[in-house]
Design a protein around this motif. Sequence first.
Motif, PDB file in Angstrom:
ATOM      1  N   ALA A 110       0.932  -1.358   0.276  1.00  0.00           N
ATOM      2  CA  ALA A 110      -0.225  -0.196  -0.100  1.00  0.00           C
ATOM      3  C   ALA A 110       0.527   1.632  -0.268  1.00  0.00           C
ATOM      4  CB  ALA A 110      -1.155   0.346   0.892  1.00  0.00           C
ATOM      5  N   ARG A 111       1.502   1.272   0.794  1.00  0.00           N
ATOM      6  CA  ARG A 111       2.884   2.543   1.051  1.00  0.00           C
ATOM      7  C   ARG A 111       3.438   2.403  -0.536  1.00  0.00           C
ATOM      8  NH1 ARG A 111       3.744   4.000   5.425  1.00  0.00           N
ATOM      9  NH2 ARG A 111       3.291   3.463   7.608  1.00  0.00           N
ATOM     10  N   PHE A 112       4.226   1.497  -1.529  1.00  0.00           N
ATOM     11  CA  PHE A 112       4.516   1.804  -2.612  1.00  0.00           C
ATOM     12  C   PHE A 112       3.839   2.198  -3.278  1.00  0.00           C
ATOM     13  CE2 PHE A 112       4.891  -0.113  -6.689  1.00  0.00           C
ATOM     14  CZ  PHE A 112       6.161  -0.103  -7.411  1.00  0.00           C
ATOM     15  N   LEU A 113       2.665   1.626  -3.783  1.00  0.00           N
ATOM     16  CA  LEU A 113       0.948   2.227  -4.095  1.00  0.00           C
ATOM     17  C   LEU A 113       1.256   3.183  -4.111  1.00  0.00           C
ATOM     18  CD1 LEU A 113      -1.197  -0.695  -4.043  1.00  0.00           C
ATOM     19  CD2 LEU A 113       0.030   0.127  -6.622  1.00  0.00           C
ATOM     20  N   VAL A 114       1.189   4.035  -3.146  1.00  0.00           N
ATOM     21  CA  VAL A 114       0.886   5.479  -2.872  1.00  0.00           C
ATOM     22  C   VAL A 114       2.027   6.357  -3.178  1.00  0.00           C
ATOM     23  CG1 VAL A 114       0.855   7.575  -0.855  1.00  0.00           C
ATOM     24  CG2 VAL A 114      -0.474   5.572  -0.940  1.00  0.00           C
ATOM     25  N   LEU A 115       3.049   5.362  -2.967  1.00  0.00           N
ATOM     26  CA  LEU A 115       4.751   6.483  -3.294  1.00  0.00           C
ATOM     27  C   LEU A 115       4.658   6.634  -5.060  1.00  0.00           C
ATOM     28  CD1 LEU A 115       7.343   7.574  -2.270  1.00  0.00           C
ATOM     29  CD2 LEU A 115       8.166   4.637  -2.696  1.00  0.00           C
ATOM     30  N   LYS A 116       4.204   5.317  -5.406  1.00  0.00           N
ATOM     31  CA  LYS A 116       3.809   5.519  -7.356  1.00  0.00           C
ATOM     32  C   LYS A 116       2.310   6.796  -8.025  1.00  0.00           C
ATOM     33  CE  LYS A 116       7.935   3.747  -7.645  1.00  0.00           C
ATOM     34  NZ  LYS A 116       9.145   4.017  -8.275  1.00  0.00           N
ATOM     35  N   GLY A 117       1.936   6.895  -7.165  1.00  0.00           N
ATOM     36  CA  GLY A 117       0.784   7.892  -7.085  1.00  0.00           C
ATOM     37  C   GLY A 117      -0.697   7.314  -7.242  1.00  0.00           C
ATOM     38  N   ALA A 118      -0.988   6.491  -6.513  1.00  0.00           N
ATOM     39  CA  ALA A 118      -1.984   6.034  -6.538  1.00  0.00           C
ATOM     40  C   ALA A 118      -2.566   6.863  -5.996  1.00  0.00           C
ATOM     41  CB  ALA A 118      -2.450   4.726  -5.841  1.00  0.00           C
ATOM     42  N   ASP A 119      -3.611   6.712  -6.093  1.00  0.00           N
ATOM     43  CA  ASP A 119      -5.118   8.691  -5.084  1.00  0.00           C
ATOM     44  C   ASP A 119      -5.645   7.535  -4.283  1.00  0.00           C
ATOM     45  OD1 ASP A 119      -6.739   9.783  -4.522  1.00  0.00           O
ATOM     46  OD2 ASP A 119      -7.834  10.637  -6.782  1.00  0.00           O
ATOM     47  N   VAL A 120      -5.218   8.352  -3.004  1.00  0.00           N
ATOM     48  CA  VAL A 120      -6.422   7.593  -1.644  1.00  0.00           C
ATOM     49  C   VAL A 120      -7.340   8.380  -1.906  1.00  0.00           C
ATOM     50  CG1 VAL A 120      -3.815   7.407  -0.602  1.00  0.00           C
ATOM     51  CG2 VAL A 120      -5.159   9.738  -0.330  1.00  0.00           C
ATOM     52  N   ASN A 121      -7.791   9.358  -2.861  1.00  0.00           N
ATOM     53  CA  ASN A 121      -9.513   9.083  -2.400  1.00  0.00           C
ATOM     54  C   ASN A 121     -10.245   9.011  -3.606  1.00  0.00           C
ATOM     55  OD1 ASN A 121      -9.322  10.882   0.369  1.00  0.00           O
ATOM     56  ND2 ASN A 121      -7.873  12.182  -0.877  1.00  0.00           N
ATOM     57  N   LEU A 122      -9.203   7.750  -4.597  1.00  0.00           N
ATOM     58  CA  LEU A 122     -10.133   7.374  -5.349  1.00  0.00           C
ATOM     59  C   LEU A 122     -11.159   6.214  -5.070  1.00  0.00           C
ATOM     60  CD1 LEU A 122     -10.492   7.600  -8.647  1.00  0.00           C
ATOM     61  CD2 LEU A 122      -8.971   5.556  -8.809  1.00  0.00           C
ATOM     62  N   ALA A 123     -12.515   6.282  -5.200  1.00  0.00           N
ATOM     63  CA  ALA A 123     -13.119   5.256  -4.724  1.00  0.00           C
ATOM     64  C   ALA A 123     -13.757   4.377  -5.824  1.00  0.00           C
ATOM     65  CB  ALA A 123     -15.165   5.682  -4.696  1.00  0.00           C
ATOM     66  N   SER A 124     -13.716   3.050  -5.215  1.00  0.00           N
ATOM     67  CA  SER A 124     -14.285   1.659  -6.156  1.00  0.00           C
ATOM     68  C   SER A 124     -15.758   1.808  -7.347  1.00  0.00           C
ATOM     69  CB  SER A 124     -15.143   0.319  -5.595  1.00  0.00           C
ATOM     70  OG  SER A 124     -16.441   0.707  -4.517  1.00  0.00           O
ATOM     71  N   LYS A 125     -15.408   1.687  -8.545  1.00  0.00           N
ATOM     72  CA  LYS A 125     -16.092   1.684  -9.404  1.00  0.00           C
ATOM     73  C   LYS A 125     -17.161   0.478  -9.837  1.00  0.00           C
ATOM     74  CE  LYS A 125     -14.402   2.032 -13.711  1.00  0.00           C
ATOM     75  NZ  LYS A 125     -13.953   3.253 -14.884  1.00  0.00           N
ATOM     76  N   ASN A 126     -18.221  -0.067  -8.574  1.00  0.00           N
ATOM     77  CA  ASN A 126     -18.763  -0.960  -8.865  1.00  0.00           C
ATOM     78  C   ASN A 126     -19.854  -0.633  -8.422  1.00  0.00           C
ATOM     79  OD1 ASN A 126     -18.043  -0.947  -5.979  1.00  0.00           O
ATOM     80  ND2 ASN A 126     -16.706  -2.901  -6.848  1.00  0.00           N
ATOM     81  N   GLY A 127     -20.090   0.879  -7.594  1.00  0.00           N
ATOM     82  CA  GLY A 127     -21.303   0.521  -7.042  1.00  0.00           C
ATOM     83  C   GLY A 127     -21.641   0.481  -4.999  1.00  0.00           C
ATOM     84  N   PHE A 128     -20.638   0.025  -5.265  1.00  0.00           N
ATOM     85  CA  PHE A 128     -20.477  -0.005  -3.104  1.00  0.00           C
ATOM     86  C   PHE A 128     -19.825   1.068  -3.332  1.00  0.00           C
ATOM     87  CE2 PHE A 128     -20.373  -4.526  -4.162  1.00  0.00           C
ATOM     88  CZ  PHE A 128     -21.428  -3.984  -3.813  1.00  0.00           C
ATOM     89  N   ASN A 129     -19.196   2.089  -3.774  1.00  0.00           N
ATOM     90  CA  ASN A 129     -18.989   3.653  -3.269  1.00  0.00           C
ATOM     91  C   ASN A 129     -17.208   3.440  -2.328  1.00  0.00           C
ATOM     92  OD1 ASN A 129     -17.875   6.540  -4.339  1.00  0.00           O
ATOM     93  ND2 ASN A 129     -19.303   6.910  -2.057  1.00  0.00           N
ATOM     94  N   VAL A 130     -16.287   2.582  -1.826  1.00  0.00           N
ATOM     95  CA  VAL A 130     -15.671   1.853  -1.023  1.00  0.00           C
ATOM     96  C   VAL A 130     -14.446   2.666  -1.247  1.00  0.00           C
ATOM     97  CG1 VAL A 130     -14.710   0.233   0.097  1.00  0.00           C
ATOM     98  CG2 VAL A 130     -16.820  -0.548  -0.865  1.00  0.00           C
ATOM     99  N   PHE A 131     -13.662   3.527  -0.816  1.00  0.00           N
ATOM    100  CA  PHE A 131     -12.357   4.456  -0.241  1.00  0.00           C
ATOM    101  C   PHE A 131     -11.565   3.307  -0.241  1.00  0.00           C
ATOM    102  CE2 PHE A 131     -15.120   7.932  -1.427  1.00  0.00           C
ATOM    103  CZ  PHE A 131     -14.769   8.652  -2.395  1.00  0.00           C
ATOM    104  N   PRO A 132     -10.173   3.895  -0.337  1.00  0.00           N
ATOM    105  CA  PRO A 132      -9.108   2.660   0.417  1.00  0.00           C
ATOM    106  C   PRO A 132      -9.409   3.167   1.770  1.00  0.00           C
ATOM    107  CG  PRO A 132      -8.508   3.593  -1.542  1.00  0.00           C
ATOM    108  CD  PRO A 132      -9.628   4.763  -1.174  1.00  0.00           C
ATOM    109  N   ILE A 133      -9.559   3.784   2.611  1.00  0.00           N
ATOM    110  CA  ILE A 133     -10.024   4.771   3.738  1.00  0.00           C
ATOM    111  C   ILE A 133     -11.126   3.445   4.364  1.00  0.00           C
ATOM    112  CG2 ILE A 133     -10.838   6.398   4.173  1.00  0.00           C
ATOM    113  CD1 ILE A 133      -9.242   7.153   6.177  1.00  0.00           C
ATOM    114  N   HIS A 134     -11.668   2.917   3.856  1.00  0.00           N
ATOM    115  CA  HIS A 134     -12.651   2.079   3.955  1.00  0.00           C
ATOM    116  C   HIS A 134     -12.108   0.886   4.210  1.00  0.00           C
ATOM    117  CE1 HIS A 134     -15.451   5.502   2.093  1.00  0.00           C
ATOM    118  NE2 HIS A 134     -15.212   5.530   3.516  1.00  0.00           N
ATOM    119  N   SER A 135     -11.664   0.585   2.970  1.00  0.00           N
ATOM    120  CA  SER A 135     -10.731  -0.514   3.135  1.00  0.00           C
ATOM    121  C   SER A 135      -9.998  -0.806   3.696  1.00  0.00           C
ATOM    122  CB  SER A 135      -9.973  -0.972   2.011  1.00  0.00           C
ATOM    123  OG  SER A 135     -10.680  -0.805   0.650  1.00  0.00           O
ATOM    124  N   ALA A 136      -8.938  -0.223   4.477  1.00  0.00           N
ATOM    125  CA  ALA A 136      -8.072   0.198   5.713  1.00  0.00           C
ATOM    126  C   ALA A 136      -8.579  -0.365   6.877  1.00  0.00           C
ATOM    127  CB  ALA A 136      -7.285   1.193   5.634  1.00  0.00           C
TER     128      ALA A 136
END
Length: 218
Positions: A110-136
């Motif tokens: 997870a740290r690596f992905l954020v370092l490489k530009g993963a958007d920490v505020n990008l929600a899932s695209k499947n109707g559930f609207n799950v953000f990474p912080i919800h998953s964590a």
Amino acid sequence: MGIAQLEEQIEAGNLQAVKQILVENPKLANTNTSHQISPLLLACYYKKQEIADLIAEFTDNLTLFEACAVGKFDAATLAVFQNPERVNEFSDDGFTPLGLACYFGHEELARFLVLKGADVNLASKNGFNVFPIHSAVAANNFNITKMLLDAGAYPNVCQKAGLAPLHTAAQLGNIELIILLLEHGAEVSLRMEGGKLPADLAAEKGFHEIAEILRDDD
């Protein structure tokens, strides 16, 4: 033995049976299940880590999403180095690589992905609207939650049914997570669909002291 039998044994958590099926028919590791996801992702979603690790050995080329779910750091990092823009793409079932790494508790990844530009505020695209912080938070993972918040994750985003991270932390009774979220601006007054506050969910689970703390702050 076909994909239906493999799926059945994954769901049952039968490691030896899964191994036997894959030894007899290795191609099944690369065949989608009835859930329209790979056997490896299915094993991850059922929280069968040993089985997921086994299936990974039979999988020809792990996708970035599979690598993030099962926690294969080397495979995930290679995929990102080859295609950096993929860090913010969506899996067939609508989750980001970061969302999967967070949900399955792979902190280094997870740290690596954020370092490489993963958007920490990008929600899932499947109707559930799950953000990474919800998953964590759902994974009860303090370190990943803190990393996301420090990287700018919004603390009050809501997934389906109006569930905010603080609702989940309250339901889990995790006082450390609750304090962390409050320190980063989580609001105790957020109501889910139906009107429930984080304090209400804590009380329902028997965490009465936590419920009082959350109400005191209201």
